[in-house]
Design a protein around this motif. Structure first.
Motif, short mmCIF file in Angstrom:
data_model
loop_
_atom_site.label_atom_id
_atom_site.label_comp_id
_atom_site.label_asym_id
_atom_site.label_seq_id
_atom_site.Cartn_x
_atom_site.Cartn_y
_atom_site.Cartn_z
N ILE A 57 -4.71 5.02 3.10
CA ILE A 57 -5.35 5.33 1.81
C ILE A 57 -5.05 6.75 1.37
O ILE A 57 -4.90 7.04 0.19
N ILE A 58 -4.95 7.69 2.32
CA ILE A 58 -4.37 9.00 2.07
C ILE A 58 -3.35 9.26 3.17
O ILE A 58 -3.49 8.77 4.28
N THR A 59 -2.31 10.00 2.85
CA THR A 59 -1.19 10.10 3.78
C THR A 59 -0.65 11.52 3.87
O THR A 59 -0.75 12.30 2.91
N THR A 60 -0.06 11.83 5.02
CA THR A 60 0.72 13.05 5.17
C THR A 60 2.16 12.65 5.52
O THR A 60 2.87 13.43 6.15
N SER A 61 2.57 11.48 5.13
CA SER A 61 3.84 10.86 5.50
C SER A 61 3.72 10.30 6.90
O SER A 61 3.70 9.10 7.11
N GLY A 62 3.68 11.16 7.89
CA GLY A 62 3.30 10.78 9.25
C GLY A 62 2.28 11.81 9.71
O GLY A 62 2.39 12.98 9.38
N SER B 106 0.84 -1.19 0.00
CA SER B 106 0.00 0.00 0.00
C SER B 106 0.88 1.24 0.00
O SER B 106 1.01 1.93 1.01
N PRO B 107 1.50 1.55 -1.15
CA PRO B 107 2.43 2.68 -1.20
C PRO B 107 1.70 4.01 -1.25
O PRO B 107 0.53 4.08 -1.63
N SER C 202 -2.67 -3.40 -2.54
CA SER C 202 -3.93 -2.65 -2.65
C SER C 202 -3.71 -1.19 -2.96
O SER C 202 -4.58 -0.36 -2.70
N GLY C 203 -2.57 -0.82 -3.53
CA GLY C 203 -2.26 0.58 -3.76
C GLY C 203 -3.24 1.27 -4.69
O GLY C 203 -3.83 0.67 -5.59
N SER C 204 -3.39 2.58 -4.48
CA SER C 204 -4.30 3.37 -5.30
C SER C 204 -3.80 3.55 -6.72
O SER C 204 -4.56 3.99 -7.59
N CYS C 205 -2.53 3.25 -6.98
CA CYS C 205 -1.97 3.43 -8.32
C CYS C 205 -1.72 2.11 -9.03
O CYS C 205 -1.00 2.07 -10.03
N MET C 206 -2.32 1.02 -8.55
CA MET C 206 -2.11 -0.27 -9.21
C MET C 206 -2.73 -0.28 -10.60
O MET C 206 -3.84 0.19 -10.81
N SER C 207 -2.00 -0.84 -11.54
CA SER C 207 -2.50 -0.99 -12.90
C SER C 207 -3.10 -2.38 -13.08
O SER C 207 -2.94 -3.26 -12.22
N ASP C 208 -3.78 -2.58 -14.22
CA ASP C 208 -4.30 -3.92 -14.52
C ASP C 208 -3.16 -4.94 -14.59
O ASP C 208 -3.32 -6.09 -14.15
#
Length: 599
Positions: A409-414, A226-227, A572-578
């Motif tokens: 799912i959304i991040t501010t780093s920490g 989950s990057p 499960s990353g938000s930027c995963m491609s097919d």
């Protein structure tokens, strides 16, 4: 005005002002402006209402649209995400030869000149007074800045940027993604993804090949669990915070971030903090939990949920999950509280975890806790955006805690957020989080405080992330549906259920592996994926099985133990491609094939 002369505009910065002026000269009516910054919603750009986030454009009339954003990466991301009719706009004061070809979504500004035989790609920008001579080829998303000049036969790669006042000699090629500095003179070819400046232009900043993004079909590419997923909007807001010199904790972006999160989760207050753990710790202090108290908590969770109980000197008591939600079992909680009430040993608080992006079954939990007058602390660390019966995660119980750690799912780093409908509790949290400094002209402290406030820089990143939350949820749910449709036929594979009354964000897509049917264990799958450079992770080890908490009481425990034994969290990353998802599925199916078992 006819429908054919109405258009939507995406973006509301300075570049958008020029686009709007161009469209008005072309006698277009701008129906609405869309932007991902929540602070701009309800305001206007040149008298045009800024309606909402970019994702919401699909809910409006399907009019043609123009991406009015100068940043190359932002235009790419938006064009890839939205399936719209893209308007090509040429200012009346521009000169474009009839033989020139202009792609969809391209904008040509006042005073620009495009000569015969030239081809301009999709979503490109030929800015004010720029000139593109004969037989040039300008790629998709390229930007020819104001006053830049391309001689004949020049080739500009996709996504390249030719800076203001720069000149490019005839027949020179500029590689994709390359940036040419302002007033530079390009006399020789430039490779892709470099920065070139000066007269003559020289490469100043070559791109490290290790930093280049690998192709989707490159097996050396690491697929992470989950990057973080950043967009140009976060960078824009971060630079705004940097340029304002509000670097230390607190500042305008902190104030706005708090308001925007409170609005999103539906609470009166939100307090921006350095971590979700800080939010949990302060919440227990605000609830008056202290030494020798007991706190009931979900056992299937990350260690922070239990650790904060020990921070205040209290004792955790763990409650098992149910199969329907994987979250705290409401029936077990009610049974435990009824037993404790009879012996006069009620806990001081209950911490309920919203696991892997899904809210717990709160109706029976809240009803039970109200009957015993016990406050609920909602650990919604990974669940912002989830819902239960129309209420948002972070808006249950007395206080909620949200995490913006790097894998969320959304991040501010920490970072994290404490949410509540009690303004006095919020003010008290802010006081404690700023070292409990008394209102005096000098440093005076009457009680112990904590350095828990979020920095203005990270809050700026959070604001950009929050504006894209809906699209992140959509992508995460797409991951889950891909896995379910691609793996659902395999015997012994099942998926984390979604509670009927709620909507999960599917922060992490989780499966259960029954080895007697599948032929291998969840750990076998994890190791096989790791061999393919794919990260996965076991479901949380229950707190009552952790060495540090082995002496603590647990109510039930068998369900969470089974989930841990058979559970696996998939990428499960938000930027995963097919292609990424297909690699994961292929890896799992290859393990099943090795088992020699067939359905």
């Amino acid at each position: 005005m006819s429908r054919e002369h109405r258009v939507h505009v995406i973006g509301c910065g300075g570049h958008a002002k020029v686009v709007v002026a161009t469209l008005r000269r072309l006698e277009y009516e701008i129906a609405a402006v869309f932007d991902d910054d929540p602070a701009r919603w309800g305001t206007a750009l040149a008298g045009i209402p800024i309606t909402g986030p970019v994702d919401s454009i699909s809910k409006h009339d399907r009019l043609p649209a123009v991406i009015a954003i100068g940043d190359v990466q932002a235009r790419k991301a938006i064009a890839a995400k939205l399936n719209l009719d893209w308007l090509t706009a040429v200012h009346p004061d521009a000169s474009v030869d009839d033989s020139a070809e202009l792609g969809q979504g391209t904008v040509v500004f006042s005073g620009a000149v495009i000569q015969p035989g030239t081809r301009i790609g999709n979503h490109a920008i030929v800015n004010t007074s720029a000139s593109v001579d004969h037989d040039c080829d300008v790629g998709d998303f390229a930007h020819i800045a104001p006053g830049a000049h391309l001689a004949g036969g020049v080739k500009v790669g996709a996504g390249a940027f030719v800076g203001m006042g720069a000149s490019v000699l005839q027949c020179v090629s500029i590689g994709a993604g390359t940036t040419v500095g302002a007033n530079a003179a390009v006399l020789n070819d430039l490779e892709a993804d470099v920065v070139a400046v000066g007269v003559p232009a020289r490469v100043k900043k070559p791109v490290n090949p290790l930093n280049k993004k690998p192709r989707d079909n490159d097996m050396s590419k690491r697929i992470f669990l989950s990057p973080p997923y950043m967009s140009p909007r976060e960078r824009e807001l971060l630079l705004d915070a940097f340029d304002s010199n509000w670097i230390a904790p607190l500042g305008p972006h902190v104030d706005l971030f708090e308001k925007e999160v409170a609005s999103r989760v539906g609470t009166q207050e939100a307090v921006a903090l350095s971590s979700g753990t800080a939010a949990l710790h302060l919440a227990l202090l605000l609830m008056g939990v202290g030494r020798d108290d007991e706190v009931l908590a979900s056992t299937l969770t990350f260690a922070a949920t239990a650790n904060v109980i020990t921070y205040v000197g209290a004792q955790p008591v763990f409650v098992d999950s149910n199969r329907e939600t994987w979250n705290m079992d409401p029936a077990l909680l009610a049974e435990e509280l009824e037993t404790r009430a009879k012996s006069g040993r009620l806990p001081k608080a209950v911490i309920v975890v919203d696991l892997y992006g899904q809210c717990a079954d709160y109706d029976p939990i809240e009803k039970t806790c109200r009957s015993f007058d016990i406050p609920i602390l909602e650990d919604a660390a990974g669940a912002i955006g989830a819902t239960y019966r129309g209420r948002a995660a972070g808006n249950f119980g007395t206080i909620g805690a949200i995490s913006f750690n790097g894998n969320k799912i959304i991040t501010t780093s920490g970072g994290g957020m404490l949410t509540t409908n009690d303004r006095e509790l919020a003010q008290r949290a802010r006081f404690l989080a700023t070292q409990s400094r008394d209102p005096a002209p000098y440093f005076q402290h009457s009680e112990v405080g904590y350095n828990y406030r979020l920095s203005n820089l990270l809050a700026a990143v959070g604001r950009g992330q929050l504006g894209a939350l809906d699209s992140r949820i959509e992508q995460r749910r797409k991951n889950f549906e891909f896995y379910r449709s691609s793996l659902g036929d395999l015997p012994g594979i099942s998926f984390m259920p979604e509670i009927d009354e709620g909507g999960s964000t599917r922060w992490l897509s989780c499966i259960l592996v029954a080895p007697e049917a599948f032929g291998h264990t969840a750990e076998d799958i994890r190791l096989a994926l790791e061999e393919r450079n794919i990260e996965s992770r076991p479901v949380f080890k229950p707190m009552h099985l952790q060495p540090i908490f082995k002496e603590c009481r647990v109510v039930g425990g068998k369900v969470s133990e089974a989930l841990f034994e058979q559970g696996l969290c998939l990428p499960s990353g938000s930027c995963m491609s097919d292609a990424d998802r297909a690699r994961v599925v292929d890896g799992i199916r290859s393990v099943y094939g090795d088992a020699g078992v067939r359905s």
